[in-house]
Scaffold this active site. Structure first.
Site, PDB file in Angstrom:
ATOM      1  N   CYS A  99      28.496  51.251  47.622  1.00 53.16           N
ATOM      2  CA  CYS A  99      28.050  51.636  48.954  1.00 53.16           C
ATOM      3  C   CYS A  99      27.897  50.381  49.807  1.00 53.16           C
ATOM      4  O   CYS A  99      27.508  49.336  49.302  1.00 53.16           O
ATOM      5  CB  CYS A  99      26.723  52.379  49.005  1.00 53.16           C
ATOM      6  N   ARG A 150      33.498  48.840  49.331  1.00 48.38           N
ATOM      7  CA  ARG A 150      32.362  49.103  48.457  1.00 48.38           C
ATOM      8  C   ARG A 150      32.206  50.581  48.119  1.00 48.38           C
ATOM      9  O   ARG A 150      31.352  50.958  47.304  1.00 48.38           O
ATOM     10  CB  ARG A 150      31.070  48.606  49.111  1.00 48.38           C
ATOM     11  N   TRP A 176      29.742  55.304  47.977  1.00 48.41           N
ATOM     12  CA  TRP A 176      30.354  55.544  46.666  1.00 48.41           C
ATOM     13  C   TRP A 176      29.378  56.447  45.932  1.00 48.41           C
ATOM     14  O   TRP A 176      28.276  56.044  45.570  1.00 48.41           O
ATOM     15  CB  TRP A 176      30.547  54.227  45.916  1.00 48.41           C
ATOM     16  N   ASN A 231      21.797  51.666  49.236  1.00 54.23           N
ATOM     17  CA  ASN A 231      22.782  51.332  48.215  1.00 54.23           C
ATOM     18  C   ASN A 231      22.004  51.079  46.935  1.00 54.23           C
ATOM     19  O   ASN A 231      21.092  50.269  46.918  1.00 54.23           O
ATOM     20  CB  ASN A 231      23.545  50.055  48.623  1.00 54.23           C
ATOM     21  N   GLY A 232      22.381  51.787  45.869  1.00 52.51           N
ATOM     22  CA  GLY A 232      21.686  51.611  44.594  1.00 52.51           C
ATOM     23  C   GLY A 232      21.359  52.960  43.990  1.00 52.51           C
ATOM     24  O   GLY A 232      21.950  53.982  44.356  1.00 52.51           O
ATOM     25  N   GLU A 290      45.038  42.243  31.763  1.00 53.25           N
ATOM     26  CA  GLU A 290      44.829  42.219  33.211  1.00 53.25           C
ATOM     27  C   GLU A 290      45.986  42.938  33.922  1.00 53.25           C
ATOM     28  O   GLU A 290      45.770  43.694  34.867  1.00 53.25           O
ATOM     29  CB  GLU A 290      44.678  40.766  33.692  1.00 53.25           C
ATOM     30  N   LYS A 350      45.547  46.269  36.245  1.00 52.44           N
ATOM     31  CA  LYS A 350      46.018  46.322  37.639  1.00 52.44           C
ATOM     32  C   LYS A 350      46.856  47.577  37.844  1.00 52.44           C
ATOM     33  O   LYS A 350      46.664  48.319  38.805  1.00 52.44           O
ATOM     34  CB  LYS A 350      46.866  45.094  38.014  1.00 52.44           C
ATOM     35  N   GLU A 356      44.628  50.814  37.619  1.00 56.10           N
ATOM     36  CA  GLU A 356      43.623  51.098  38.650  1.00 56.10           C
ATOM     37  C   GLU A 356      44.205  51.389  40.027  1.00 56.10           C
ATOM     38  O   GLU A 356      43.607  52.116  40.793  1.00 56.10           O
ATOM     39  CB  GLU A 356      42.542  50.017  38.711  1.00 56.10           C
ATOM     40  N   HIS A 396      50.478  49.063  14.483  1.00 55.25           N
ATOM     41  CA  HIS A 396      49.384  49.752  13.785  1.00 55.25           C
ATOM     42  C   HIS A 396      48.958  51.008  14.534  1.00 55.25           C
ATOM     43  O   HIS A 396      47.792  51.390  14.504  1.00 55.25           O
ATOM     44  CB  HIS A 396      48.208  48.791  13.597  1.00 55.25           C
ATOM     45  N   LYS A 443      34.518  48.076  44.938  1.00 51.72           N
ATOM     46  CA  LYS A 443      34.714  46.651  44.657  1.00 51.72           C
ATOM     47  C   LYS A 443      33.600  46.080  43.796  1.00 51.72           C
ATOM     48  O   LYS A 443      33.842  45.338  42.863  1.00 51.72           O
ATOM     49  CB  LYS A 443      34.786  45.908  45.997  1.00 51.72           C
TER      50      LYS A 443
HETATM   51  C1  AGP Z   1      39.144  44.535  39.110  1.00 49.92           C
HETATM   52  O1  AGP Z   1      40.395  44.796  39.624  1.00 49.92           O
HETATM   53  C2  AGP Z   1      38.213  45.643  39.084  1.00 49.92           C
HETATM   54  N1  AGP Z   1      38.192  46.406  40.248  1.00 49.92           N
HETATM   55  C3  AGP Z   1      36.927  45.471  38.320  1.00 49.92           C
HETATM   56  O2  AGP Z   1      37.299  45.599  36.975  1.00 49.92           O
HETATM   57  C4  AGP Z   1      36.103  44.176  38.479  1.00 49.92           C
HETATM   58  O3  AGP Z   1      36.814  43.089  37.984  1.00 49.92           O
HETATM   59  C5  AGP Z   1      34.766  44.331  37.732  1.00 49.92           C
HETATM   60  O4  AGP Z   1      34.043  45.374  38.297  1.00 49.92           O
HETATM   61  C6  AGP Z   1      33.949  43.058  37.713  1.00 49.92           C
HETATM   62  O5  AGP Z   1      33.545  42.665  38.983  1.00 49.92           O
HETATM   63  P1  AGP Z   1      32.857  41.266  39.238  1.00 49.92           P
HETATM   64  O6  AGP Z   1      33.852  40.214  38.902  1.00 49.92           O
HETATM   65  O7  AGP Z   1      32.490  41.284  40.683  1.00 49.92           O
HETATM   66  O8  AGP Z   1      31.668  41.192  38.330  1.00 49.92           O
END
Ligand code: AGP
Length: 609
Positions: free
Chosen positions: A2, A32, A78, A104-105, A482, A486, A489, A505, A604
């Site tokens: 949020c 956010r 969010w 937010n929270g 990674e 990518k 997501e 395996h 984010k």
């Molecule tokens: C990355 O593409 C993601 N959206 C997510 O995994 C992110 O890396 C994770 O939430 C950690 O965030 P931070 O580095 O701000 O702690």
């Protein structure tokens, strides 16, 4: 998660209505969360409008441009408690409609508070946890408290995490606020003050910022910033105001169709700035690692993948074992931690709740903490003994790109310096590795220039697929992880990464004609073995794509779609190889008609456990 923004401006501070200013700020905070949007403005009266949907889709319906006033707040959500519909959108109000709150929270004890408030006669409209806050303030004010007193008491009553903004028609010039864990930053302007979840929300108007600490509350008006601590009273914040050197254009798309593409292209610059900024804090960190009994690395998502690269380099180059773990799993180690141990917390935002909790719990056991973060003064570096900053600039796209490569650069240099200190690396080996790292920004530029077209083509080819593997060995495994994250997501294609040796395996059972498999081969001891894994996959009909050293002719020959990578050690390669993977994921997402900057269900910064 949020995003919240408050603006206290009086009349005539801007050439456009306050509603437009709030809308622009929300645009910068949309990363956010983007389930719903809302705002409240006090002018002639209090106007509250909100709706489910992304800002661009509902802006017309909410008529931002048509609303002016002298204080206002906005929220982009969010969803946690209650589905993303119009009623659950923020701000939420009390029974009278005179007090409104954006939050937010998570209020963990909202059910018991709600029950108590309902018994007192309060009427609730939404399913959210947030709605207890305006009703609590209303209830406390009805007993004779001022808004500030009621907010202070409310903060003491809430359990959970919160950044709260409150407007109250009884004190129409002020925006009240409170912060615990969820970020909240004041932007101090000339005759106008802002308060927001993140700096880009107001950067266009002021670069003077005050990062609030846990337990702080108060209010901003057009000309005043008042801060107190919930337990300790008034706080003098005059010396805590900092000037931020990010420019507003850094937080805008600058001609790119998406933030993600812009941020991929910014990597040479982000890496250069980070590497040029390496200082003695890395030596200090290396010393802390040497002094520690056990070393742990906590992180989530992409940052966890950077942590895994760090683990590999620390072991290989400095002979130092570190235990990387996904931050939300921190409890498994707690009983074993004491003051001789060290935690390295990696988090681009510095606000991820799981990583923050790991930091606090480890600190509670006496461990020392090093933080690697991109956001100065955010919660994790603030709670650490030694903050180390990447200098990637603001990252808005939900998918982390430039923050990953800069985190890896920091962790590599740390491993190199530790290797030198422990004698595992000679001075000349250290200098070779360091020199190579300083060349990486240039190499990344040339890889983008050379391969963006190919990545676009691969993105097109991947459009119809439903599943894909990313295989590698050694330090390539976290890079493969990674790449898979990518793709998953932002294009919603199921993607998994495995150490290539592990594919036999179980995962190989899924291989049939045309199943796409990405191989990452580095210039290391695993090249032969990777060739064997390529052959196994091909024998079962897989479509093999590979990032491979340019002189690995055997591999190049066998792969269906090879991309030849420059001559590098596996360490520098762990930065360079990820860039085509980011581009492939980006183009696959665009080909599928998706918005890579706003993947569904994600935000984010994850500030809820
Ligand atoms: C990355 O593409 C993601 N959206 C997510 O995994 C992110 O890396 C994770 O939430 C950690 O965030 P931070 O580095 O701000 O702690």
């Amino acid at each position: 998660m949020c995003g919240i923004i408050g603006v206290a401006c009086g009349r005539g501070a801007f050439s456009k209505p306050l509603g437009s200013i709030i809308k622009e700020a929300l645009k910068q905070l949309e990363y956010r969360g983007y389930d719903s949007v809302g705002y409240a403005v006090i002018g002639e009266s209090l106007i509250l409008r909100k709706a489910a949907g992304k800002l661009d889709d509902v802006a017309g319906k909410l008529n931002f441009e048509g609303v002016d006033g002298f204080v206002g707040m906005g929220h982009t959500r969010w969803a946690t408690h209650g589905s993303p519909n119009d009623i659950n959108a923020h701000p939420h109000s009390d029974c009278t409609g005179r007090i409104v709150v954006a939050h937010n929270g998570i209020v963990q004890n909202y059910l018991e508070l709600k029950e108590w408030l309902i018994k007192k006669g309060h009427i609730f409209r939404s399913e959210t946890d947030t709605e207890v806050i305006p009703h609590l303030i209303e209830e406390l004010k009805s007993r004779g408290m001022t808004t500030l007193d009621a907010l202070r008491r409310t903060v003491k009553t809430l359990r959970g995490t919160f950044a709260i903004l409150v407007l109250d028609l009884d004190e129409p010039n002020k925006i009240f606020f409170a912060r615990y864990v969820s970020p909240l930053i004041i932007g101090v302007g000339e005759g106008v003050n802002f308060i927001a979840s993140d700096i880009p929300a107001f950067l266009k108007h002021t670069n003077r910022v005050l990062v609030l600490k846990d337990g702080e509350l108060g209010y901003v008006s057009q000309k005043t910033v008042y801060v107190e601590h919930v337990e300790r009273g008034v706080v003098d914040v005059s010396r805590r105001i900092r000037i931020i050197d990010w420019t507003p254009s850094m937080a805008m798309k600058g001609g790119y169709p998406h933030f993600m593409l812009k941020e991929i292209h910014e990597q040479p610059m982000a890496l250069r700035t980070t590497i040029n900024g390496f200082d003695e804090s890395l030596d200090k960190a290396a010393e802390m690692i040497m002094e520690a009994n056990n070393v742990f690395i906590a992180a989530c998502g992409t940052s966890y993948h950077a942590a895994l690269v760090g683990e590999y380099a620390l072991a290989k180059l400095a002979g130092r074992l570190a235990h990387p773990f996904i931050a939300s799993e921190y409890t498994k180690y707690l009983n074993a931690i004491d003051e001789n141990d060290l935690l390295i917390a990696v988090s681009q935002s510095g606000e991820t709740i799981d990583t923050l909790m790991a930091v606090r719990k480890f600190k509670g056991r006496g461990a020392r903490v090093i933080a690697v973060s991109n956001v100065v003064d955010s919660a994790i570096p603030r709670d650490s003994d030694l903050p180390i900053y990447t200098k990637a600039g603001p990252e808005i796209g939900v998918a982390a790109t430039k923050t990953f490569t800069t985190q890896v650069a920091v962790l590599l240099e740390l491993s190199y310096r530790l290797g030198l200190k422990t004698g595992r690396l000679t001075k000349s080996e250290y200098l070779d590795l360091h020199r190579e790292l300083t060349m990486v920004p240039k190499v990344v530029s040339s890889v983008i220039r050379r391969y963006e077209g190919h990545c676009k083509e691969l993105g097109r080819r991947l459009k119809p697929i439903t599943s894909m593997y990313y295989l590698s060995r050694g330090v390539g495994v976290p890079v493969a992880m990674e790449g898979a994250l990518k793709l998953k997501e932002i294009s919603y294609i199921h993607a998994e990464a495995y150490p290539a040796g592990e594919s036999k395996h179980g995962p190989i059972a899924l291989i049939e004609r045309g199943f796409p498999t990405m191989f990452l081969a580095f210039r290391d001891e695993y090249m032969e073995a990777i060739l064997g894994n390529v052959m196994e996959m091909k024998a079962r009909g897989a479509y093999t794509i590979g990032l491979v050293p340019e002189d690995s002719s055997k591999l190049i020959e066998k792969l269906d779609y090879p991309l030849k990578m420059p001559y590098l050690t596996p360490y520098a390669a762990s930065i360079v190889y990820v860039v085509p993977l980011q581009l492939i994921a980006y183009y696959a997402s665009v080909e599928r008609g998706l918005d890579p900057d706003k993947p569904r269900n994600l935000a984010k910064t994850v500030t809820v456990e």
